[in-house]
Structure formats: structure tokens, C-alpha cells
Design a protein around this motif. Structure first.
Motif, PDB file in Angstrom:
ATOM      1  N   TYR A 124       4.615   8.471  -5.097  1.00 19.63           N
ATOM      2  CA  TYR A 124       5.907   8.000  -5.000  1.00 19.63           C
ATOM      3  C   TYR A 124       6.582   7.963  -6.240  1.00 19.63           C
ATOM      4  O   TYR A 124       7.676   7.945  -6.311  1.00 19.63           O
ATOM      5  CB  TYR A 124       5.865   6.638  -4.547  1.00 19.63           C
ATOM      6  N   LYS A 138      -1.982   7.992   6.006  1.00 19.09           N
ATOM      7  CA  LYS A 138      -1.250   8.887   5.266  1.00 19.09           C
ATOM      8  C   LYS A 138      -1.436  10.128   5.895  1.00 19.09           C
ATOM      9  O   LYS A 138      -2.448  10.562   5.969  1.00 19.09           O
ATOM     10  CB  LYS A 138      -1.834   9.118   4.027  1.00 19.09           C
ATOM     11  N   HIS A 195      -0.888   4.897   0.686  1.00 22.71           N
ATOM     12  CA  HIS A 195      -1.123   6.295   0.779  1.00 22.71           C
ATOM     13  C   HIS A 195      -2.088   6.710  -0.231  1.00 22.71           C
ATOM     14  O   HIS A 195      -3.055   7.335   0.021  1.00 22.71           O
ATOM     15  CB  HIS A 195       0.121   7.072   0.464  1.00 22.71           C
ATOM     16  N   ARG A 226       3.721   0.880  -0.082  1.00 22.34           N
ATOM     17  CA  ARG A 226       3.265   2.036   0.618  1.00 22.34           C
ATOM     18  C   ARG A 226       2.430   2.927  -0.181  1.00 22.34           C
ATOM     19  O   ARG A 226       1.403   3.342   0.213  1.00 22.34           O
ATOM     20  CB  ARG A 226       4.419   2.880   1.002  1.00 22.34           C
ATOM     21  N   GLY A 276       7.043   3.204  -2.610  1.00 23.82           N
ATOM     22  CA  GLY A 276       6.603   3.668  -1.333  1.00 23.82           C
ATOM     23  C   GLY A 276       6.879   2.615  -0.338  1.00 23.82           C
ATOM     24  O   GLY A 276       7.410   2.876   0.735  1.00 23.82           O
ATOM     25  N   ARG A 335       9.096   2.627   3.025  1.00 22.64           N
ATOM     26  CA  ARG A 335       8.680   2.367   4.357  1.00 22.64           C
ATOM     27  C   ARG A 335       9.547   1.358   4.970  1.00 22.64           C
ATOM     28  O   ARG A 335       9.967   1.481   6.077  1.00 22.64           O
ATOM     29  CB  ARG A 335       7.312   1.792   4.352  1.00 22.64           C
ATOM     30  N   HIS A 354       5.474  11.258   4.583  1.00 27.63           N
ATOM     31  CA  HIS A 354       5.866   9.867   4.336  1.00 27.63           C
ATOM     32  C   HIS A 354       6.775   9.339   5.402  1.00 27.63           C
ATOM     33  O   HIS A 354       6.928   8.144   5.552  1.00 27.63           O
ATOM     34  CB  HIS A 354       6.598   9.745   3.017  1.00 27.63           C
TER      35      HIS A 354
END
Length: 890
Positions: A365, A136, A848, A844, A869, A873, A179
Motif C-alpha cells: 500500500y 488477499k 494483506h 489492511r 490499506g 478498505r 485490493h
DNA sequence: CACTCCCGCCAATTA
DNA sequence: TAATTGGCGGGAGTG
């Protein structure tokens, strides 16, 4: 550039920019520090304060200092410049000619060198488009400001816009979390939806005639002065909780940025003139139409436009109207976002696979449906939950100011999304039908949807339902047997593969290739991209590719591109991609599209496989995007790119490099960078269908370097990179994830990249999984014992829709594949692009978050957030699509 | 001169 | 209260 410079700079004076930097650097960044001195030294000391400054700097790298330095800078500048300097920028590092250089360069960095656009590029250059999930990256404003040698204020301008697109999120005070573009498609999708609601009408009408302005003005005032606008606004903000609050918010650069982007997404021409945009954005409306206000708005739009330009989403053009030529911007980003995202929805609370903790992490997110997610800045973690709630409801209450706002916005967004979804659902009946959009979507899909899966036939329900709530669920549905078209894959591959792969940008290759598996009931999906993808490829038929390209072109401009598209479309059903509109042209999308198209063709082929039964099967098209994931491999990418397609999103930047393949596209497109990523293989995505809950995805992503490598190794045997497993399935299967992973997995998937995680996954999964998966290609599959499970023919379920978009895609699918139509074909498309991956999101985030925050806050929310997230991605990763139509195999 | 848009003051928000 | 954010618009650079 910066990078380069830095080194040098350090030693010397680096920096181009200004002394300021130096000073800052000194203080701030150790990195450079080393030398920092230079400047000081060099400069004659400029100042007395230097010393002081230094001390200060040293003392605190902190921001405050920074500021000081700024002031100081000013002081310095003169000095510097005079001194040596350097050229600021890039000019030359070398000062070889000191004399010359100094004089010239130093002097002025020229305004251009200091432009926000350039600054933004530098900023973006520091971070990967598709960061691995695991990492991250945090961004320290002060640090960045010092490194880039600008005042912090400027960084805010950039970050605010990036934040509006969810490329970054605010974590804490001077901290932002990077991100990348993983979520970009989702975000765009959301914005598109929202934009349609709000601005749809206008745009349409306007576009027709380009004079938006006039009409625009009229309409606006008349019709809706507010109504239209408002929506957005509201969108962005919840109720307005407090006017006061609003005040600042509303104006916020972030909101303006989102609205501005919406205009592009809604616009058929994809071209928006500044004045029109300014008018539209002046929510206030009529009243104050002050000239001054307008002027200010325009200034801000330039700021936003510069950033968007750096992102490769728009480009400056001029519209010549009768009156004259006006400055305008054309959207060159992805147009379609297939997947949309239902992500948010998808996750149902309960189901979430993700652990609470992760969620927390995810919080950032927040997923809201679309993109909203913004994370709230700091606290976001906690918020996750709220978000959800919000999304349901629409307004969330504001808890904290900013966050709230964001949340609110999100919520609004969400709401909008929800609305859309509902509509969709309703439509669903048609399910497949949705056509139009769909078509586009298909193309888009890449971009957007990472996965859009559409179930075609039977699943309408799935589709539908999913959307509304959880997108994913669909998948789950049952797909009884999943069919995978392995064969398909293979088939596909043969033919065109080669060509395809190359053709497109490569990216596709993968996609097409990919084997995708679906498990019916259990619902597993696999996507594979092969590393090899290229080869594999199934590439769809080339034609597809072509189509894509054309699409691109089209998007932008109807004329050129369109033809192709259409033709393509027509010609091949599969092609769905094309949408008409393409307006979409968005490059990125386009790129994606291309790939898609490629895919498409294949799809047909695939379809056969896929197709499972209508009802049962899931047909979905999944698009995966693979992002390049990695950028890491840029090189590869590049190479790849050229042709390949795909990668699009990610690569937009790259695109440029690429060039467009196509002619038409060429125009602008160049940008497509897509290409690159292609290589990357695959992504694994897991869609959660059910919002995660239902599915787990595994991706192998080749892409990531690591992943790839791993993948390769391991995978080799497998072809499949990705697998999805329904949650249930998971349960059943051991393999899925190792226990440990399980939860993680899901998340992971998207993250896929995230290297480690994903990797592991793959591996683990592979191993264990065997049972489960599927590989598309025969080859791949080897291991696949699972194959059996596959049942290729079984119908797959389509259903993965995530977002409304998906739905569209679905529809699109239908359209596309006329062929299919009759049959229950199922298509699977994978889009890698950002969008699809809804599921992923969760993933994700998790990552993160995990890193960051995680703390307890994580809680549930996190989970879903994570999902988002992940999705994101995924999206980002290169997209690939696989489409499979069950029926039509060949 | 018009278009861009940098710069940084200073207010709103946060911490 | 201090620091962080970020709206805003003067006015300069460009063409």
C-alpha cells in the motif's frame, strides 16, 4: 457469467471464448481441467499441435505456455468455431441447438463479446469489491487470461487501469494482488486533488463551456502548455529521473488512466469528451500534435474508458456541441471524497501502532497519501519506507524502475496532497470553514471519506494539523470528553430511522444509526453501525436522504439533482452533504451522498450529542463507509440496497441494480448500488488518527458476514460496532485490544472485514473494552459501560481529518450545519466509504501483506502502509456517516 | 463513413 | 537471454 460457464465449460467445451481457453485451461488451470479435453476432443484435433500443446500445457501451466496456446489458439479458433462451438460467450451454453448455435454463435463472438469492457466485467466479477481484509487475493495473470480466454495482453490493459486506481497492485511477476474498492475513494480523492492542481484551471474554464476542446486547446497551448500538464506528469513521475525512464512510463496506460480520471474529478460537469481528454493527455504538448498521435491516444482512452465503465465509474455519453455530437464520458462514480486521506500522513512513523512486520506487508500500500500508494510491484514491501520518505519529499529516488516510478508517482501525488493539505491547514484557520468543499465533501464523504471527521469547533487545530501530517492525530487531540451522542443516535434513529433506512439505500441506516462515540481526550471513536442498523437508524432524517439523492443527480447534472440538493442543503444544514457541486454526482458518491444526507439530518440530531465542547470536543464527522464489505451478502445488499444507500462505493456496481432512488438521480445513477452494503453494518474503523498512532480503531464490522454474525451476536449487546481508541487510550485501556490485537487492531479496523481479525476485535474489544466504548445508541450500548466515558456532550473532537479532504469535509460540515455553526458543534460523520478510513489503510495492508509478503521487509513502512490499506478498505466498505453535531441535537 | 476498439507486433523492461 | 510488460497503430466491426 464466466463462472457459470466455467462449470459447464469444463465439461464441455466450454468456453465460450475460444478454444484458446480451453487449451489454456487445460494447461493452466487445474480447476477446469477436468475436462478441458473437451475442446480438444471436440475439436478435432485440430491440430496436430494439440497434443503437443497439451503436453506443454500440462507441463507448465506457466505463462509461457499460455502464450503458445495463444498462438495455437489462433489456430484453434477456426477449428473451434467451426466445430462447435460454442458460442462463445455466453451465448448459450447450451448448445442445445447445436446446429443453430454453433453456427451462429460459434462464429462470432462478435466483437462486442470480446470487448475489453466485457472482459473487464468478467474480470471484476471474479473478485469482490470489498474483499475481506484478511484475504488477499492474488491474481495470476496467466490464470486469469486462460480463464477468461484472452490473451495476456488484454489482461494487462485491465490490470493497468485497475492498478492506477489501486484496485490491484502488482506483487510480483505475473502476480497481482486484488485490493478491491476499499481504497478507491482515497485514490479518487488523491486524484482529485492532484487533478485540481494540475487541471483545475482548465477544467473550470472548459467546463463552463463545454467545448472544452477549443478552449482547451487554446489554453493549453497558450497558457500552459506544459505547466498544467506537467504537473500531472510530474506528479506521476518524480522528476523525471531519467528521461528515458519516463518515456515509457509517461505514456503508460496507468498514468493516462489516472489523468483521465482526474479530468473527471476536476470537471464540474463530470463529463469529459474524448477528444479533449486526448488533447490534454498528450502531454507532449503541442509539438506533436500529430494526428496520429491523437488517434493513438484516443484509442487508449477507449481502452481505459472501457475499464472504467466496467467499474461503474463512468458511462458513455455524447455531448452535442454545436459542431456535432462527440463521444464523451460522464463520471458516475463518487464525486466526493471526503476523507481524503491523510492517511498517509497520518501515520507517523513512530506512532504507528502497526508492527513493523505488518507494515511490511502493507508496503504494498504504500500509502502515500492518496493513493498513490501503489504498491510497487514486487518489492513493494520494502518500499514502504521509501514511500514515506517520498511522500515527504516528493521525489523519491527511483530505486527500481517500476517501483520507483510508481513510487515517484506516489510521491508526487503525495506531494500534491501535501500541498493541498497545507493549504488546507492554512485555511484551517477556518477549519471548519472550508466550506465549499466541504459541503461537497459531506456528500461525498461517503464516498470518500470514510471517516471524515471533522471536528468542528474547537478543533480546528486538530483538523488542520492532522491533515498535514497525520491526519489522524487530530483525533487524538484531545478530545476530552468525547461526546457521543448516544442520544443522538437514538434520536436520530427514531424518527427517521426507519424511513431513512429504507430510503436511502439502506446503507445509511447504519450510519446514521451508528452510534458513534468519541472520546475526548482519549479519543476513542466508535462507530457503530448496527447490524440492525436499519432500524436504528437513526436515520437521519429522511430529508437527508433525499438530499443525497438529489445530490447525486446534481452532481451529474446540475439541473435536476441540484435542486434538491440545494434545497436540502439549505434546508438542512446537516445536509451538508450536498455539496454543491456535486458535480459530484458521482454516483457512487452520490450514493454515498445520499446516505450522507440522511445522515446529515441526523447529524443535527446527533450533534447534540456530539457536540462536545467546541474546542474540546471533537467533532468530527465521521463517515464511515461501510462497504459492503462483503459482497458476500449481496443479496442482502440488494435487498437493502434498494434503498439503502449506501454502500455505495462498493457497490457501484450494484448501484445499477438499485436504481436510483431518486428520480433525478435516476438517471444514471442507477448505478448506485450502493445500497447494498448497507446492511452491512458497520464498519469499524479505526482511525488512526494520529495516524494510527494515536488512534486505534476498532470496528466491528458487521458487515462482513462473519463479522456480522459475530457482531451481531456480540454486538447485540453492543451496539457499537466500532470503536476507536486513541492509542493512548488504548494504553490505558485494556480493552482495547487485546494486547495482541492492539497493534493489529488498528489495522484491523479497516480491515474490519477482515473478518477474523476484525471480528476478533470486536469481540475482544468489546469484552475488554467495555470500558471504552461507546455506543451510540443507547441500545447498543448496553454494555457500554463505557458510556460514561463518553460523555456525550463533551465535545468531541473533531478532528479526525485525515486528508485534506477531510478538511473539506470539515468545512463542509460547517456549512452544512449552520446550526451547528454557532455552536461548537461537533459533528461526526462517518463515512464509510472508502475514503474515510484512512486509518484503516494501515490495517489492511497489514493483512494483506502479512499474508503475502510479510517477510522481514515489512518493517515500518509497512505499518503505515497498512494503514492505508485499511483505510482503503474502510472506505470501500459501506460508508456510513454519522454526524453529530453536538449542539443541535434535535 | 465515423466511431470503436480488437488484435497482436514488437520494443522496453525485468528476471 | 528469455520472459514479461505494455506502447502502438492497423484495420475490422458497428451503426
Amino acid at each position: 457469467e464466466n463462472i457459470f460457464d466455467r462449470p459447464r465449460m469444463a465439461p464441455k467445451t466450454p468456453i465460450k471464448n475460444e478454444p484458446i481457453d480451453l487449451s489454456k485451461q487445460k494447461g493452466c488451470t487445474p480447476e477446469r481441467n477436468p475436462i478441458t479435453p473437451v475442446k480438444v476432443i471436440d475439436r478435432p484435433q485440430p491440430d496436430p499441435w494439440t497434443p503437443t500443446a497439451n503436453l506443454k500445457m500440462l507441463v507448465s501451466a506457466a505463462s509461457p505456455d499460455m502464450r503458445d496456446r495463444e498462438k495455437k489458439k489462433e489456430l484453434f479458433r477456426p477449428i473451434e468455431n467451426s466445430e462447435q462451438s460454442d458460442t462463445p460467450d455466453s451465448l448459450q451454453y447450451d448448445i442445445v441447438d447445436d446446429s443453430m448455435v454453433d453456427e451462429f454463435e460459434k462464429q462470432r463472438p462478435s466483437r462486442k463479446q470480446k470487448s475489453l469492457g466485457l472482459l473487464c466485467q468478467k474480470f471484476l466479477a471474479r473478485y469482490p469489491n470489498y474483499p475481506l481484509s484478511t484475504e488477499k487475493t492474488t491474481i495470476s495473470l496467466d490464470e486469469v487470461a486462460s480463464i477468461l480466454g484472452v490473451e495476456r495482453r488484454r489482461i494487462y490493459d485491465i490490470v493497468n487501469v485497475l492498478e492506477s486506481l489501486h484496485l490491484v497492485s502488482r506483487v510480483a511477476k505475473n502476480q497481482y494482488c486484488w485490493h478491491g474498492r476499499h481504497n478507491l475513494s482515497q485514490t479518487l480523492k488523491m486524484l482529485q486533488e492532484a487533478g485540481e492542481l494540475q487541471y483545475g484551471e482548465l477544467m473550470t474554464s472548459q467546463h463552463k463551456e463545454q467545448d472544452l476542446e477549443d478552449k482547451f486547446g487554446e489554453q493549453k497551448k497558450e497558457t500552459i502548455p506544459d505547466s498544467q500538464d506537467r504537473p500531472l506528469l510530474e506528479f506521476s513521475e518524480p522528476d523525471c529521473t531519467s528521461a528515458s525512464a519516463n518515456s515509457r512510463k509517461d505514456k503508460s496506460l496507468r498514468i493516462m488512466s489516472q489523468k483521465f480520471v482526474m479530468l473527471f474529478l476536476v470537471s464540474k460537469t463530470k463529463i469529459v469528451t474524448l477528444d479533449i481528454a486526448a488533447k490534454i493527455l498528450i502531454e507532449e504538448t503541442q509539438d506533436t500534435v500529430d494526428h496520429s498521435k491523437f488517434k493513438t491516444k484516443v484509442r487508449r482512452l477507449y481502452d481505459i474508458a472501457n475499464v472504467l465503465t466496467s467499474l461503474g465509474l463512468i458511462k458513455k455519453v455524447h455531448v452535442t456541441e454545436e459542431r456535432g455530437r462527440k463521444p464523451a464520458f460522464k463520471w458516475i462514480g463518487p464525486v466526493e471524497f471526503p476523507g481524503k486521506t491523510d492517511e498517509l500522513r497520518g501515520h507517523s512513523p513512530t506512532s504507528d501502532p502497526l508492527p513493523g512486520t505488518q507494515r511490511g506487508a502493507c508496503a504494498q500500500y504504500k500509502t502515500s497519501a492518496t493513493g498513490k500508494q501503489r504498491f510497487t510491484r514486487h518489492a513493494s514491501f520494502n518500499r514502504a519506507q521509501p514511500c514515506e520518505a517520498a511522500r515527504r519529499k516528493v521525489n523519491s529516488e527511483p530505486n527500481s524502475p517500476r517501483q520507483e516510478r510508481q513510487d515517484e508517482n506516489c510521491s508526487k501525488m503525495i506531494n500534491l496532497a501535501a500541498v493541498c493539505r497545507q493549504k488546507i491547514e492554512e485555511d484551517t484557520g477556518n477549519k471548519a470553514c472550508d466550506t465549499e468543499t466541504i459541503l461537497n465533501p459531506s456528500k461525498n464523504s461517503n464516498t470518500t471519506l470514510p471517516f471524515s471527521l471533522l471536528p468542528v469547533p474547537g478543533d480546528s487545530d486538530f483538523c488542520v494539523n492532522p491533515l498535514p501530517q497525520a491526519v489522524f492525530p487530530v483525533v487524538q487531540a484531545d478530545v476530552p470528553s468525547f461526546s457521543l451522542p448516544f442520544g443522538i443516535t437514538s434520536q436520530a434513529s427514531h424518527p427517521s430511522t426507519p424511513a431513512a433506512s429504507k430510503t436511502e439505500n439502506g446503507k445509511p441506516t447504519l450510519v446514521p444509526n451508528q452510534p458513534f462515540l468519541c472520546f475526548p481526550s482519549s479519543s476513542l471513536f466508535m462507530l457503530c453501525g448496527g447490524l440492525q442498523e436499519n432500524n436504528l437508524s437513526e436515520s437521519l432524517p429522511t430529508s437527508g436522504d433525499v438530499g443525497h439523492r438529489s445530490a447525486e443527480a446534481q452532481a451529474a447534472v446540475p439541473p435536476a439533482g441540484s435542486q434538491k440538493r440545494s434545497s436540502h442543503k439549505c434546508s438542512s444544514p446537516s445536509a451538508p452533504v450536498d455539496d454543491e457541486e456535486p458535480a459530484a454526482k458521482k454516483q457512487t458518491l452520490e450514493q454515498s451522498d445520499l446516505p450522507l444526507s440522511l445522515v446529515v439530518p441526523k447529524k443535527p440530531s446527533e450533534s447534540p450529542k456530539a457536540e462536545p465542547s467546541p474546542g474540546s470536543g471533537c467533532s468530527s464527522a465521521v463517515h464511515l463507509e461501510m462497504n459492503c464489505l462483503d459482497l458476500a451478502s449481496p443479496a442482502a445488499a440488494d435487498a437493502a440496497n434498494k434503498e439503502s444507500t449506501k454502500p455505495l462505493d462498493c457497490q457501484e456496481q450494484e448501484k445499477q441494480n438499485k436504481d436510483t432512488d431518486e428520480p433525478s438521480p435516476g438517471n444514471e445513477h442507477i448505478s448506485k448500488e450502493n445500497a447494498n452494503q448497507p446492511f452491512q453494518p458497520q464498519y469499524l474503523y479505526v482511525q488512526p488518527t494520529a495516524g494510527l498512532s494515536s488512534f486505534n480503531f476498532l470496528f466491528s464490522a458487521n458487515q462482513a458476514p462473519r463479522a456480522i454474525s459475530l457482531a451481531a451476536n456480540q454486538l447485540p449487546s453492543l451496539s457499537v460496532p466500532c470503536v476507536m481508541v486513541p492509542s493512548a487510550a488504548l494504553a490505558s485501556f485494556p480493552l482495547v485490544c487485546s494486547p495482541s490485537f492492539t497493534s493489529p487492531l488498528s489495522p484491523v479496523p479497516d480491515g474490519s472485514f477482515s473478518a477474523a481479525a476484525s471480528t476478533s476485535f470486536s469481540m475482544s474489544s468489546l469484552a475488554s473494552t467495555t470500558p471504552v466504548f461507546i455506543s451510540t445508541t443507547a441500545v447498543v450500548t448496553p454494555k457500554v459501560s463505557p458510556a460514561p466515558s463518553l460523555d456525550p456532550q463533551q465535545p468531541a473532537h473533531p478532528a479526525l481529518h485525515l486528508s485534506p479532504v477531510l478538511t473539506r469535509s470539515c468545512s463542509a460540515v460547517k456549512l452544512d450545519s449552520p446550526v451547528c455553526m454557532g455552536h461548537p458543534v461537533t459533528l461526526l460523520k462517518l463515512q464509510q466509504p472508502s475514503s474515510a478510513p484512512l486509518t484503516p489503510k494501515s490495517i489492511r495492508p497489514a493483512h494483506h501483506e502479512a499474508f503475502f509478503k510479510t517477510p522481514g521487509s515489512l518493517g515500518d513502512p509497512v505499518a503505515w502502509k497498512k494503514n492505508e490499506g485499511n483505510q482503503t478498505r474502510n472506505a470501500s466498505s459501506v460508508q456510513r456517516r454519522l454526524e453529530i453535531s453536538s449542539t443541535s441535537p434535535d
